[in-house]
Design a protein around this motif. Structure first.
Motif, PDB file in Angstrom:
ATOM      1  N   LYS A 210       0.853  -1.191   0.000  1.00 26.25           N
ATOM      2  CA  LYS A 210       0.000   0.000   0.000  1.00 26.25           C
ATOM      3  C   LYS A 210       0.887   1.239   0.000  1.00 26.25           C
ATOM      4  O   LYS A 210       1.979   1.232   0.564  1.00 26.25           O
ATOM      5  CB  LYS A 210      -0.902   0.037   1.232  1.00 26.25           C
ATOM      6  N   ILE A 211       0.378   2.302  -0.640  1.00 22.49           N
ATOM      7  CA  ILE A 211       1.057   3.593  -0.607  1.00 22.49           C
ATOM      8  C   ILE A 211       0.074   4.618  -0.061  1.00 22.49           C
ATOM      9  O   ILE A 211      -1.035   4.775  -0.590  1.00 22.49           O
ATOM     10  CB  ILE A 211       1.550   4.028  -2.008  1.00 22.49           C
ATOM     11  N   HIS A 212       0.461   5.307   0.997  1.00 16.67           N
ATOM     12  CA  HIS A 212      -0.408   6.279   1.651  1.00 16.67           C
ATOM     13  C   HIS A 212      -0.120   7.686   1.143  1.00 16.67           C
ATOM     14  O   HIS A 212       0.913   7.958   0.535  1.00 16.67           O
ATOM     15  CB  HIS A 212      -0.211   6.223   3.166  1.00 16.67           C
ATOM     16  N   ARG A 213      -1.052   8.603   1.439  1.00 12.68           N
ATOM     17  CA  ARG A 213      -0.876  10.009   1.062  1.00 12.68           C
ATOM     18  C   ARG A 213      -0.193  10.798   2.170  1.00 12.68           C
ATOM     19  O   ARG A 213       0.483  11.782   1.909  1.00 12.68           O
ATOM     20  CB  ARG A 213      -2.226  10.639   0.735  1.00 12.68           C
ATOM     21  N   ASN A 214      -0.420  10.380   3.414  1.00 14.54           N
ATOM     22  CA  ASN A 214       0.166  11.059   4.568  1.00 14.54           C
ATOM     23  C   ASN A 214       0.728  10.029   5.524  1.00 14.54           C
ATOM     24  O   ASN A 214       0.306   8.860   5.527  1.00 14.54           O
ATOM     25  CB  ASN A 214      -0.889  11.907   5.303  1.00 14.54           C
ATOM     26  N   TYR A 215       1.652  10.449   6.369  1.00  8.78           N
ATOM     27  CA  TYR A 215       2.239   9.534   7.349  1.00  8.78           C
ATOM     28  C   TYR A 215       1.160   8.962   8.260  1.00  8.78           C
ATOM     29  O   TYR A 215       1.141   7.765   8.555  1.00  8.78           O
ATOM     30  CB  TYR A 215       3.297  10.259   8.180  1.00  8.78           C
ATOM     31  N   SER A 216       0.254   9.810   8.723  1.00 10.57           N
ATOM     32  CA  SER A 216      -0.743   9.369   9.703  1.00 10.57           C
ATOM     33  C   SER A 216      -1.829   8.490   9.091  1.00 10.57           C
ATOM     34  O   SER A 216      -2.612   7.873   9.822  1.00 10.57           O
ATOM     35  CB  SER A 216      -1.384  10.580  10.388  1.00 10.57           C
ATOM     36  N   ASP A 217      -1.890   8.415   7.742  1.00  8.22           N
ATOM     37  CA  ASP A 217      -2.895   7.546   7.115  1.00  8.22           C
ATOM     38  C   ASP A 217      -2.671   6.077   7.457  1.00  8.22           C
ATOM     39  O   ASP A 217      -3.595   5.261   7.357  1.00  8.22           O
ATOM     40  CB  ASP A 217      -2.863   7.709   5.589  1.00  8.22           C
ATOM     41  N   ALA A 218      -1.463   5.739   7.862  1.00  7.58           N
ATOM     42  CA  ALA A 218      -1.150   4.346   8.177  1.00  7.58           C
ATOM     43  C   ALA A 218      -1.606   3.950   9.581  1.00  7.58           C
ATOM     44  O   ALA A 218      -1.529   2.778   9.957  1.00  7.58           O
ATOM     45  CB  ALA A 218       0.351   4.107   8.059  1.00  7.58           C
ATOM     46  N   ILE A 219      -2.091   4.907  10.354  1.00  4.57           N
ATOM     47  CA  ILE A 219      -2.479   4.656  11.742  1.00  4.57           C
ATOM     48  C   ILE A 219      -3.994   4.560  11.851  1.00  4.57           C
ATOM     49  O   ILE A 219      -4.723   5.390  11.296  1.00  4.57           O
ATOM     50  CB  ILE A 219      -1.964   5.787  12.664  1.00  4.57           C
ATOM     51  N   ASN A 220      -4.474   3.568  12.562  1.00  3.89           N
ATOM     52  CA  ASN A 220      -5.911   3.391  12.789  1.00  3.89           C
ATOM     53  C   ASN A 220      -6.324   4.212  14.009  1.00  3.89           C
ATOM     54  O   ASN A 220      -6.221   3.762  15.149  1.00  3.89           O
ATOM     55  CB  ASN A 220      -6.234   1.907  13.004  1.00  3.89           C
ATOM     56  N   PHE A 221      -6.801   5.423  13.765  1.00 11.02           N
ATOM     57  CA  PHE A 221      -7.178   6.305  14.867  1.00 11.02           C
ATOM     58  C   PHE A 221      -8.524   5.938  15.481  1.00 11.02           C
ATOM     59  O   PHE A 221      -8.933   6.545  16.478  1.00 11.02           O
ATOM     60  CB  PHE A 221      -7.182   7.765  14.382  1.00 11.02           C
ATOM     61  N   ASP A 222      -9.222   4.967  14.888  1.00 11.17           N
ATOM     62  CA  ASP A 222     -10.463   4.480  15.501  1.00 11.17           C
ATOM     63  C   ASP A 222     -10.172   3.566  16.686  1.00 11.17           C
ATOM     64  O   ASP A 222     -11.037   3.359  17.553  1.00 11.17           O
ATOM     65  CB  ASP A 222     -11.302   3.721  14.466  1.00 11.17           C
ATOM     66  N   ALA A 223      -8.982   2.993  16.709  1.00  6.31           N
ATOM     67  CA  ALA A 223      -8.604   2.115  17.817  1.00  6.31           C
ATOM     68  C   ALA A 223      -8.168   2.959  19.013  1.00  6.31           C
ATOM     69  O   ALA A 223      -7.669   4.076  18.846  1.00  6.31           O
ATOM     70  CB  ALA A 223      -7.477   1.192  17.383  1.00  6.31           C
ATOM     71  N   PRO A 224      -8.342   2.464  20.231  1.00  9.13           N
ATOM     72  CA  PRO A 224      -7.854   3.179  21.415  1.00  9.13           C
ATOM     73  C   PRO A 224      -6.348   3.389  21.313  1.00  9.13           C
ATOM     74  O   PRO A 224      -5.638   2.562  20.721  1.00  9.13           O
ATOM     75  CB  PRO A 224      -8.196   2.224  22.568  1.00  9.13           C
ATOM     76  N   PRO A 225      -5.836   4.500  21.856  1.00  8.62           N
ATOM     77  CA  PRO A 225      -4.402   4.792  21.742  1.00  8.62           C
ATOM     78  C   PRO A 225      -3.504   3.641  22.165  1.00  8.62           C
ATOM     79  O   PRO A 225      -2.475   3.391  21.540  1.00  8.62           O
ATOM     80  CB  PRO A 225      -4.228   6.018  22.644  1.00  8.62           C
ATOM     81  N   GLU A 226      -3.906   2.919  23.227  1.00  7.40           N
ATOM     82  CA  GLU A 226      -3.039   1.848  23.720  1.00  7.40           C
ATOM     83  C   GLU A 226      -3.014   0.631  22.800  1.00  7.40           C
ATOM     84  O   GLU A 226      -2.160  -0.243  22.939  1.00  7.40           O
ATOM     85  CB  GLU A 226      -3.488   1.420  25.123  1.00  7.40           C
ATOM     86  N   LYS A 227      -3.951   0.575  21.834  1.00  4.92           N
ATOM     87  CA  LYS A 227      -4.001  -0.566  20.932  1.00  4.92           C
ATOM     88  C   LYS A 227      -3.542  -0.229  19.510  1.00  4.92           C
ATOM     89  O   LYS A 227      -3.562  -1.081  18.634  1.00  4.92           O
ATOM     90  CB  LYS A 227      -5.421  -1.138  20.880  1.00  4.92           C
ATOM     91  N   ARG A 228      -3.158   1.001  19.291  1.00  7.14           N
ATOM     92  CA  ARG A 228      -2.718   1.400  17.953  1.00  7.14           C
ATOM     93  C   ARG A 228      -1.299   0.909  17.675  1.00  7.14           C
ATOM     94  O   ARG A 228      -0.456   0.912  18.561  1.00  7.14           O
ATOM     95  CB  ARG A 228      -2.749   2.920  17.809  1.00  7.14           C
ATOM     96  N   GLU A 229      -1.082   0.526  16.442  1.00  4.91           N
ATOM     97  CA  GLU A 229       0.260   0.162  16.006  1.00  4.91           C
ATOM     98  C   GLU A 229       0.932   1.418  15.452  1.00  4.91           C
ATOM     99  O   GLU A 229       0.715   1.809  14.305  1.00  4.91           O
ATOM    100  CB  GLU A 229       0.199  -0.915  14.922  1.00  4.91           C
ATOM    101  N   GLU A 230       1.724   2.078  16.298  1.00  9.59           N
ATOM    102  CA  GLU A 230       2.357   3.328  15.887  1.00  9.59           C
ATOM    103  C   GLU A 230       3.885   3.233  15.906  1.00  9.59           C
ATOM    104  O   GLU A 230       4.544   3.510  14.913  1.00  9.59           O
ATOM    105  CB  GLU A 230       1.905   4.485  16.795  1.00  9.59           C
ATOM    106  N   ASP A 231       4.441   2.853  17.052  1.00 13.94           N
ATOM    107  CA  ASP A 231       5.891   2.819  17.184  1.00 13.94           C
ATOM    108  C   ASP A 231       6.501   1.840  16.175  1.00 13.94           C
ATOM    109  O   ASP A 231       6.145   0.653  16.153  1.00 13.94           O
ATOM    110  CB  ASP A 231       6.296   2.409  18.604  1.00 13.94           C
ATOM    111  N   GLY A 232       7.383   2.336  15.365  1.00 14.75           N
ATOM    112  CA  GLY A 232       8.043   1.477  14.388  1.00 14.75           C
ATOM    113  C   GLY A 232       7.192   1.100  13.202  1.00 14.75           C
ATOM    114  O   GLY A 232       7.563   0.218  12.428  1.00 14.75           O
TER     115      GLY A 232
END
Length: 279
Positions: A210-232
């Motif tokens: 997949k190719i995203h338009r923005n860096y944050s597009d790869a993050i699922n902001f619907d998930a609670p912060p503690e369950k998001r895959e962000e680091d790395g």
């Protein structure tokens, strides 16, 4: 008021940048000097080309861009002044300008021929500043050089397609301050070759589909912060220059590292896009 930009590999430790600015102020009464970057890796032509290409369009037409990278005069490294896209560029004919001329046809190019007026071995300080002053005062390029039609080409700035347009083979052309890896594969070529097909981007052992338009597009902001895959989080995206970029979400080179170090990628390394044949 004239605008003169400076892009060099001089760094800030030595006197070079200050001396060039002083010479510009001495040459031109009313001038605005803008530093684009003085941290180009030494003699790194692709870095310089990528940075100037993505910076110059933000300046008003008529701006003068002095590029001091690999600028020593020798029989194979002439000095040129170029009028392109409403802007002036003063640099060595070492290939830097070819990243611009590959997209926009220059209106005028001259090989600078005023070197007999100077005795120093610091051409950015004397020759380039003198040419910038001449242009800023409304002078024509023909007065300071002889017209030419071609400039040197940088190798490795254009990707290639292979296997009946089933692949694009590109290269790393720049690594930014965050360690993000920028390639020479642009969105236009990708869409022309891909024609909407599924794909795999392969860079050493790392793969993306997949190719995203923005860096944050790869993050699922619907998930609670503690369950998001962000680091790395590994990301492929179209950056602001519409180049394919491989990145790590919120990378930090001093702690977790960046895409270049974590993916093991460096300048000129190969990036391959493989398109899935349509059934």
């Amino acid at each position: 008021m004239a605008i003169i930009t400076l892009t060099t590999d001089f760094g800030q430790k030595d006197h070079f940048v200050g001396a060039v600015k002083g010479a510009i102020f001495s040459e031109i009464e009313n001038v605005n000097i803008v530093d684009i970057s003085h941290y180009i890796s030494p003699f790194h032509l692709h870095e310089a080309a990528y940075i100037i290409k993505n910076a110059y369009k933000s300046f008003p037409k008529g701006s003068i861009h002095v590029i001091g990278v690999d600028s020593e005069l020798n029989p194979e490294n002439k000095h040129i002044a170029v009028y392109l896209d409403g802007h002036y560029f003063i640099c060595a004919d070492n290939g830097i300008i070819s990243m611009l001329t590959s997209e926009v046809r220059p209106e005028k190019i001259v090989e600078i021929n005023i070197h007999d007026r100077f005795t120093s071995n610091f051409p950015v300080l004397d020759v380039f500043v003198k040419v910038a002053g001449h242009i800023a005062r409304g002078g024509t390029l023909e007065v300071i050089g002889k017209p030419i039609t071609e400039t040197k080409e940088l190798t490795g700035i254009r990707p290639v397609t292979s296997n009946q347009s089933s692949q694009i083979i590109g290269n790393v052309i720049y690594i930014d301050n965050y360690g993000n890896v920028i390639t020479n594969i642009d969105r236009k070529l990708f869409e022309e070759v891909g024609r909407g097909r599924d794909f795999i981007i392969q860079a050493r052992t790392v793969k993306f589909d997949k190719i995203h338009r923005n860096y944050s597009d790869a993050i699922n902001f619907d998930a609670p912060p503690e369950k998001r895959e962000e680091d790395g989080k590994r990301i492929a995206l179209w950056n602001s220059s519409n180049c394919l970029e491989l990145a790590i979400y919120k990378s930090n080179l001093t702690t977790v590292g960046g895409a270049s170090s974590l993916f093991g990628l460096d300048f000129r390394d190969t990036i391959t896009v493989i398109f899935t044949p349509k059934l």
